[in-house]
Design a protein around this motif. Sequence first.
Motif, mmCIF file in Angstrom:
data_model
loop_
_atom_site.group_PDB
_atom_site.id
_atom_site.type_symbol
_atom_site.label_atom_id
_atom_site.label_comp_id
_atom_site.label_asym_id
_atom_site.label_seq_id
_atom_site.Cartn_x
_atom_site.Cartn_y
_atom_site.Cartn_z
ATOM 1 N N PRO A 104 33.713 45.327 38.835
ATOM 2 C CA PRO A 104 32.949 45.021 37.612
ATOM 3 C C PRO A 104 33.626 43.935 36.773
ATOM 4 O O PRO A 104 32.955 43.088 36.178
ATOM 5 C CB PRO A 104 32.923 46.359 36.871
ATOM 6 N N ARG A 147 32.780 40.579 38.140
ATOM 7 C CA ARG A 147 31.421 40.168 37.744
ATOM 8 C C ARG A 147 31.432 39.575 36.337
ATOM 9 O O ARG A 147 30.801 38.563 36.073
ATOM 10 C CB ARG A 147 30.477 41.373 37.778
ATOM 11 N N GLN A 148 32.180 40.226 35.436
ATOM 12 C CA GLN A 148 32.259 39.704 34.069
ATOM 13 C C GLN A 148 32.943 38.336 34.047
ATOM 14 O O GLN A 148 32.544 37.441 33.301
ATOM 15 C CB GLN A 148 33.054 40.669 33.178
#
Length: 360
Positions: A280, A283-284
């Motif tokens: 995650p 992705r950021q």
Amino acid sequence: MIVPPLFSPIPPAIHPRHADVEVRTTAWAEAHRIGSDELRRRLVRHAIGSFAARVMPAGREEVVQLMADFVLWLFGVDDGCCEEGDLGRRPGDLAETLHRLLRVAQNPEVPLMLDDPLADGLRDLRARVDGYGTAGQAARWVSHLREYFFSVVWEASHRGAGTVPGLSDYTLMRLYDGATTVVFPLLEMAHGYELQPHERDHRAVRAAEEMASFVITWDNDILSDHKERGAGGYFLNVLRVLEEGGLTAGEAMSTAIAQRDRVLTAFVRLSDHLSAAGSPQMRQYMAGLRSFVRGSQDWGISSVRYTTPDDPAGLPVAFTDTPTDDSREPLPIEAVSWWWGVVPPGPSPVERLVATRPGR
Ligand code: 3E9
Ligand code: MG
Ligand code: MG
Ligand code: MG
Ligand code: MG
């Protein structure tokens, strides 16, 4: 020279608090007396707060403010010390000043440069980096400042000698002298996360970062050429490098645009892949790099720093969705052709989605 609309597949966005950030950046520049009075009067008109707000459209407001104040400070160094000042022609003396500043960034408590406005501003920036980032992010911010400083010393040696580097050396210098890498740790701080070490130092992640730096600085070179050429002194950008290599002004423009189009299409493929395959946080981070690219583009076509209304630059007012060059072959630039070795073959996850959309 008219600049045609440039390709950008990344959607625009801006932080809703951009006007407040702008006002506070002007106040910050005044409080720390960044640059000469004349330079500061110019810098506060350049919409640097909006620039930060475009780079971090959903970021924590305090970090958007930090980014804006830091970019204004960077222009205090880049314009004030390097491009417009005497130090910019004396690489040895410039290195001495920048080493002292670096010590202030690293150890703000040291009694160095106590009457210096740039050092005063830097102490304030360091305190805020400590407040919003981890110890690792603060250390990376300092070491990225060091690589920015190292590259502007190289640039100063060309300025002092009046020489223009070849394309591969210029590319290598430009990966750092646009100060893009110093902004990378702030992208994480804006969203309160940290890339995990095995992802942070993965060579594909560094390729994506370098591609983003390439597109941001090539776009700057294309959009700031009017300002830089018009200033009358020594200037260095990719258009000049290509012209020194034998191209006409028109050929240099279309070549530089094709280069950034090819890198931007590779960047989108690689960042799609890393977003889909990574954590995650990855992705950021990829979303942060994309906003950095797009925010720089929107600011680059609109800031009076580049449009120069008194002597208008022929800049585009919008972007296109078609690249002039989407070849998957590496660019013939020795320093960076390795990037294409980490771009995955086949359609990217986004291209696959578009291809399988109902009705196609
Ligand atoms: C940019 O190159 C110099 C940097 C120190 C500007 C600070 C801005 C950033 C870190 C953010 C994005 C990078 C850009 C806009 C390249 P240059 O060519 O001296 O900038 P100029 O505005 O004079 O064209
Ligand atoms: Mg202060
Ligand atoms: Mg510069
Ligand atoms: Mg400049
Ligand atoms: Mg420029």
